[in-house]
Design a protein around this motif. Structure first.
Motif, PDB file in Angstrom:
ATOM      1  N   LEU A 246     -10.046   8.164  -7.443  1.00 17.72           N
ATOM      2  CA  LEU A 246     -10.342   7.836  -6.046  1.00 17.72           C
ATOM      3  C   LEU A 246     -10.964   9.000  -5.289  1.00 17.72           C
ATOM      4  O   LEU A 246     -11.112   8.934  -4.064  1.00 17.72           O
ATOM      5  N   ARG A 247     -11.365  10.037  -6.017  1.00 12.65           N
ATOM      6  CA  ARG A 247     -11.900  11.231  -5.350  1.00 12.65           C
ATOM      7  C   ARG A 247     -13.108  10.908  -4.473  1.00 12.65           C
ATOM      8  O   ARG A 247     -13.287  11.483  -3.391  1.00 12.65           O
ATOM      9  N   ALA A 248     -13.935   9.986  -4.924  1.00 11.20           N
ATOM     10  CA  ALA A 248     -15.147   9.654  -4.164  1.00 11.20           C
ATOM     11  C   ALA A 248     -14.952   8.445  -3.250  1.00 11.20           C
ATOM     12  O   ALA A 248     -15.908   7.987  -2.626  1.00 11.20           O
ATOM     13  N   ALA A 249     -13.744   7.960  -3.171  1.00  8.59           N
ATOM     14  CA  ALA A 249     -13.478   6.763  -2.373  1.00  8.59           C
ATOM     15  C   ALA A 249     -13.495   7.078  -0.873  1.00  8.59           C
ATOM     16  O   ALA A 249     -13.395   8.242  -0.454  1.00  8.59           O
ATOM     17  N   THR A 250     -13.620   6.033  -0.081  1.00 11.03           N
ATOM     18  CA  THR A 250     -13.587   6.155   1.379  1.00 11.03           C
ATOM     19  C   THR A 250     -12.168   5.915   1.878  1.00 11.03           C
ATOM     20  O   THR A 250     -11.587   4.848   1.618  1.00 11.03           O
TER      21      THR A 250
ATOM     22  N   ASP B  21     -11.201   2.208   0.381  1.00  8.76           N
ATOM     23  CA  ASP B  21     -12.269   1.321  -0.083  1.00  8.76           C
ATOM     24  C   ASP B  21     -11.987  -0.150   0.201  1.00  8.76           C
ATOM     25  O   ASP B  21     -12.472  -1.037  -0.518  1.00  8.76           O
ATOM     26  N   ASP B  22     -11.181  -0.412   1.214  1.00 12.19           N
ATOM     27  CA  ASP B  22     -10.864  -1.788   1.613  1.00 12.19           C
ATOM     28  C   ASP B  22     -10.212  -2.587   0.490  1.00 12.19           C
ATOM     29  O   ASP B  22     -10.286  -3.818   0.467  1.00 12.19           O
ATOM     30  N   ARG B  23      -9.535  -1.881  -0.430  1.00 10.58           N
ATOM     31  CA  ARG B  23      -8.880  -2.585  -1.541  1.00 10.58           C
ATOM     32  C   ARG B  23      -7.492  -2.052  -1.865  1.00 10.58           C
ATOM     33  O   ARG B  23      -6.712  -2.719  -2.538  1.00 10.58           O
ATOM     34  N   LEU B  24      -7.165  -0.860  -1.397  1.00  7.95           N
ATOM     35  CA  LEU B  24      -5.853  -0.279  -1.650  1.00  7.95           C
ATOM     36  C   LEU B  24      -5.264   0.244  -0.339  1.00  7.95           C
ATOM     37  O   LEU B  24      -6.003   0.728   0.536  1.00  7.95           O
ATOM     38  N   ILE B  25      -3.935   0.166  -0.222  1.00  5.90           N
ATOM     39  CA  ILE B  25      -3.235   0.721   0.932  1.00  5.90           C
ATOM     40  C   ILE B  25      -2.210   1.734   0.428  1.00  5.90           C
ATOM     41  O   ILE B  25      -1.416   1.444  -0.472  1.00  5.90           O
ATOM     42  N   PHE B  26      -2.237   2.927   1.023  1.00  2.00           N
ATOM     43  CA  PHE B  26      -1.265   3.980   0.734  1.00  2.00           C
ATOM     44  C   PHE B  26      -0.488   4.243   2.023  1.00  2.00           C
ATOM     45  O   PHE B  26      -1.082   4.426   3.084  1.00  2.00           O
ATOM     46  N   LYS B  27       0.835   4.262   1.902  1.00  3.99           N
ATOM     47  CA  LYS B  27       1.680   4.428   3.090  1.00  3.99           C
ATOM     48  C   LYS B  27       2.568   5.662   2.922  1.00  3.99           C
ATOM     49  O   LYS B  27       3.275   5.801   1.918  1.00  3.99           O
ATOM     50  N   PHE B  28       2.544   6.530   3.910  1.00  5.21           N
ATOM     51  CA  PHE B  28       3.275   7.794   3.876  1.00  5.21           C
ATOM     52  C   PHE B  28       4.345   7.794   4.967  1.00  5.21           C
ATOM     53  O   PHE B  28       4.032   7.692   6.156  1.00  5.21           O
ATOM     54  N   PRO B  29       5.614   7.912   4.597  1.00  7.88           N
ATOM     55  CA  PRO B  29       6.696   7.905   5.590  1.00  7.88           C
ATOM     56  C   PRO B  29       6.724   9.204   6.384  1.00  7.88           C
ATOM     57  O   PRO B  29       6.390  10.276   5.870  1.00  7.88           O
ATOM     58  N   ARG B  30       7.156   9.100   7.616  1.00  3.19           N
ATOM     59  CA  ARG B  30       7.271  10.266   8.493  1.00  3.19           C
ATOM     60  C   ARG B  30       8.757  10.558   8.706  1.00  3.19           C
ATOM     61  O   ARG B  30       9.384   9.970   9.565  1.00  3.19           O
ATOM     62  N   GLY B  31       9.313  11.424   7.897  1.00  2.00           N
ATOM     63  CA  GLY B  31      10.706  11.815   8.057  1.00  2.00           C
ATOM     64  C   GLY B  31      11.624  11.120   7.078  1.00  2.00           C
ATOM     65  O   GLY B  31      11.257  10.179   6.368  1.00  2.00           O
TER      66      GLY B  31
END
Length: 306
Positions: free
Chosen positions: A19-23, A39-49
């Motif tokens: 995914l290095r070249a992905a948007t 790239d409008d195809r994957l979602i990554f979610k990062f928790p805060r705390g």
């Protein structure tokens, strides 16, 4: 916990170098996490705390437990532990469904949406409570206390609707336990958690199970009213037909008002959000009669106004 897009992108690329070249596009910052659309195809979610991290881990377990039992598409979350905690899932195509957009849908699309949401709720509510607790389900968060609502929310409510708000508070205080009991449910079914295909005019999926848990049956119907009170009324009828559980529309109308008052009390100290919360309360006051109209009657003028 402060997290930024660059740090999160670097963590994703380290684990998924393809995914290095992905948007990478950040989505609206949630209360508990930062989400990236890739790239409008994957979602990554990062928790805060830490609290958000626990919620994310619980959400992964809950989704694994409910997914096989649902006709509705929900996210298939994969958890990544290092170099930082985040989740990954395939994006469910679609956009939010807002009140003004619902108002433009033809009758057939509205009926189909109510059917889909009713089936979603019915299938969740039929899950074994012990199995869901074993998967990590806990009680949903309580609303603000009556004392806090009276102290913080009522002074912010327009004077014209305060008598209705007072009657709602009194009705809530007098109400006993939900006659239909406690179930595992979503309890967050507003349009911002929907993936709606506006071209095909149908719901593709539902996401964000962080607030799901054990709660009273009638409270499930509180959140679709953000989209439309008419939608809530029709959904309730479809739910009763599917489950054999008759819903009390007066109780639902009261609970919607309580939720809007609770949110106004919670956000009273956040100026940028007070107007939004007050608008939601006013809309309920103007449209709650829609919920009490007998089944089979068409929408009232303005019932889908934004």
């Amino acid at each position: 916990m402060s997290i930024d897009v660059a740090t999160c992108r670097a963590a994703v690329v380290r684990v998924f170098p393809d995914l290095r070249a992905a948007t990478f596009r950040p989505l609206a910052m949630g209360w508990h996490s930062l989400a990236l659309d890739v790239d409008d195809r994957l979602i990554f979610k990062f928790p805060r705390g830490e609290e958000a991290a626990r919620a994310l881990r619980r959400e992964v377990r809950l989704l694994a437990a409910v997914r096989p039992h649902l006709a509705m598409r929900v996210p298939d979350l994969e958890l990544v532990e290092s170099p930082m905690l985040f989740s990954r899932h395939t994006k469910i195509a679609g956009d939010h469904l807002l009140a003004r957009q619902y108002g433009r849908l033809p009758a057939m699309a509205r009926e189909r949406l109510a059917e889909d949401l009713a089936l979603f709720a019915a299938q969740l509510h039929d899950l074994d409570p012990d199995d869901m607790r074993a998967a990590g389900a806990v009680g949903i968060l309580p609303w603000r206390s009556l004392e806090e609502i009276r102290r913080k929310a009522l002074p912010l409510a327009p004077e014209t609707i305060r008598p209705l708000c007072e009657r709602t508070l009194a009705a809530f205080q007098a109400a006993g336990p939900d006659p239909l009991g406690t179930v595992y449910g979503f309890f967050d079914g507003h349009g911002w958690n929907m993936a709606f295909d506006h071209k095909r005019q149908r719901l593709n999926g539902i996401y964000d199970f962080a607030d799901s848990g054990m709660g009273p049956v009638h409270q499930e119907l509180v959140y679709p009213a953000f989209v439309s009170h008419e939608l809530t009324r029709v959904m309730a009828g479809r739910y009763a037909r599917l489950t054999g559980r008759p819903l009390d529309m007066e109780r639902i109308a009261m609970l919607i008002g309580m939720h809007r008052l609770s949110e106004l009390a919670e956000l009273a100290h956040v100026p940028r959000n007070v107007t939004m919360a007050r608008d939601h309360l006013v809309r309920w006051a103007e449209e709650h009669h829609t919920l009490l109209r007998p089944a089979g009657r068409g929408p009232s003028p303005g019932s889908a106004a934004d």
